[in-house]
Design an enzyme around this catalytic site. Structure first.
Site, PDB file in Angstrom:
ATOM      1  N   GLU A  62      -4.009  -6.242   6.823  1.00  0.00           N
ATOM      2  CA  GLU A  62      -3.279  -5.306   5.962  1.00  0.00           C
ATOM      3  C   GLU A  62      -2.515  -6.056   4.886  1.00  0.00           C
ATOM      4  O   GLU A  62      -2.501  -5.646   3.709  1.00  0.00           O
ATOM      5  CB  GLU A  62      -2.329  -4.478   6.810  1.00  0.00           C
ATOM      6  CG  GLU A  62      -1.498  -3.476   6.035  1.00  0.00           C
ATOM      7  CD  GLU A  62      -0.406  -2.853   6.891  1.00  0.00           C
ATOM      8  OE1 GLU A  62       0.609  -2.409   6.311  1.00  0.00           O
ATOM      9  OE2 GLU A  62      -0.558  -2.828   8.125  1.00  0.00           O
ATOM     10  N   ASP A  66      -3.455  -5.697   0.920  1.00  0.00           N
ATOM     11  CA  ASP A  66      -2.438  -5.247  -0.032  1.00  0.00           C
ATOM     12  C   ASP A  66      -2.421  -6.147  -1.259  1.00  0.00           C
ATOM     13  O   ASP A  66      -2.357  -5.661  -2.403  1.00  0.00           O
ATOM     14  CB  ASP A  66      -1.077  -5.241   0.666  1.00  0.00           C
ATOM     15  CG  ASP A  66       0.044  -4.820  -0.267  1.00  0.00           C
ATOM     16  OD1 ASP A  66       0.008  -3.688  -0.773  1.00  0.00           O
ATOM     17  OD2 ASP A  66       0.955  -5.631  -0.503  1.00  0.00           O
ATOM     18  N   ASN A 131      -2.558   2.093   5.901  1.00  0.00           N
ATOM     19  CA  ASN A 131      -2.541   0.706   6.381  1.00  0.00           C
ATOM     20  C   ASN A 131      -3.950   0.232   6.739  1.00  0.00           C
ATOM     21  O   ASN A 131      -4.332  -0.911   6.453  1.00  0.00           O
ATOM     22  CB  ASN A 131      -1.624   0.580   7.597  1.00  0.00           C
ATOM     23  CG  ASN A 131      -0.178   0.845   7.253  1.00  0.00           C
ATOM     24  OD1 ASN A 131       0.223   0.803   6.089  1.00  0.00           O
ATOM     25  ND2 ASN A 131       0.631   1.135   8.261  1.00  0.00           N
ATOM     26  N   GLU A 134      -5.948  -0.587   3.569  1.00  0.00           N
ATOM     27  CA  GLU A 134      -5.638  -1.932   3.069  1.00  0.00           C
ATOM     28  C   GLU A 134      -6.288  -3.008   3.932  1.00  0.00           C
ATOM     29  O   GLU A 134      -6.824  -3.998   3.402  1.00  0.00           O
ATOM     30  CB  GLU A 134      -4.122  -2.136   3.049  1.00  0.00           C
ATOM     31  CG  GLU A 134      -3.406  -1.350   1.964  1.00  0.00           C
ATOM     32  CD  GLU A 134      -1.908  -1.595   1.969  1.00  0.00           C
ATOM     33  OE1 GLU A 134      -1.287  -1.409   0.900  1.00  0.00           O
ATOM     34  OE2 GLU A 134      -1.367  -1.973   3.028  1.00  0.00           O
TER      35      GLU A 134
END
Length: 354
Positions: A62, A66, A131, A134
């Site tokens: 994650e 991101d 989440n 990502e």
């Protein structure tokens, strides 16, 4: 393509075959290393551990995803809006990669159904889908590289699912949302100007901070007061959602303030008018003693038991009489009009008498 299909047919477990097909439906490519994608779909609630006993979940992927999303979307926005200023580009990228957008994408693409969790309802973690989105981007980066992530965002997301122009020019008034929230909860809200400076090009830069009930919120920067306050409001709203200790501190401060406001600071002044300037009539004993006005003609009053000797009294009386005659002779005062000759004659007569 045939080799990929053959690999799917040879997979020993039906769930892995389904995962291969699902990843292809999402990204448009088949996985080379399915392990990355499995881990991307592992929520930390399942408490899975590797052979060394360390927990395995999607939090690391994650984090990576991101960063990749920020880079890819920033690249796309920069090329799509030539000549636009940094503030506009930043806001557009933020709208595209914000948690609400990713949650919606995860739901529309069926990612939520692929997440491996403890079985708790998604309502307990509204960001679980975003989440996982990502984390899957992070897995795609490790498996296929940066260009694969770029193609996915351009051809799948921005070409089919999101209108980038509509997103860019959509005005989301986070300040109004924060003010509305504060009014509903009856908390005091202010925007404090921290700094006002200029960048190297001479453009003004404002820095504002949100303060709720004296508790400092988030800080926002922008090329205008509106832009900086919007950014500070957006970050503060996210903080109110994500950090329970922050919202607890706000309402604790509100409780202290309202308690102090409810307690009287001073006693209420008396409205009864005092009539002490009126002398009561009737019983003489109830009449207040009025102090006599002191003049140069002081006179002592004696009671019967305090009378002085007769000689002293007579002598004092005689002295007072002599002084009175000497100092207060009124015989020369008359109301009759007098001429100038009369006044001169009277003065000469008085002089000869002496």
């Amino acid at each position: 393509m045939l080799n990929n299909l053959w690999d799917i047919i040879k997979l020993p477990f039906r769930k892995e075959k389904e995962l291969y097909i699902s990843i292809h439906n999402i990204f448009g490519v088949y996985p080379r290393n399915i392990t990355y994608y499995k881990q991307a779909l592992m929520h930390k609630s399942i408490m899975h551990r590797n052979e060394k006993g360390k927990p395995v979940n999607n939090e690391r992927l994650e984090f990576l995803g991101d960063a990749i999303l920020d880079a890819v979307v920033g690249d796309i926005v920069f090329a799509h809006f030539p000549g636009k200023r940094e503030g506009f580009l930043t806001n557009t990228r933020s709208k595209l990669v914000q948690r609400e957008t990713l949650n919606k994408l995860a739901q529309e693409m069926g990612i939520n159904q692929l997440i491996m969790s403890s079985g708790h309802s998604f309502s307990h973690n509204s960001y679980m889908g975003g989440n996982a989105f990502e984390a899957l981007v992070g897995a795609l980066y490790l498996d296929r590289g940066y260009n694969a992530c770029m193609r996915f965002m351009k051809k799948r997301i921005l070409a089919q699912m999101i209108n980038i122009d509509k997103v860019a020019y959509k005005e989301v008034n986070f300040k109004s949302k924060l003010i509305e929230w504060s009014q509903k909860n009856r908390v005091k809200l202010s925007f404090d100007l921290l700094t006002q400076a200029k960048d190297k090009n001479g453009s003004p830069i404002f820095t504002y901070q949100v303060v709720i009930e004296g508790v400092k919120g988030c800080v926002g920067k922008g090329f205008s007061k509106k832009e900086s306050q919007q950014q500070a409001s957006k970050l503060t709203l996210e903080k109110l959602k994500k950090e329970p200790q922050f919202i607890d501190a706000v309402f604790e401060a509100k409780g202290k303030r309202t308690k102090m406001e409810e307690e009287p600071v001073n006693l209420v002044p008396d409205t009864e008018e005092k009539m002490d300037f009126i002398i009561p009539q009737g019983d003489a004993q109830q009449a207040p003693t009025v102090e006599k006005h002191v003049t140069v003609f002081q006179e002592k009053v004696y009671s019967e038991n305090e009378r002085p000797d007769a000689d002293k009294e007579e002598s004092a009386s005689q002295t007072a009489s002599d002084n009175s005659d000497e100092e207060f002779d009124l015989s020369d005062i008359s109301a009759r009009p007098q001429s100038r000759e009369d006044i001169i004659a009277a003065a000469e007569e008085a002089a000869f008498k002496e």
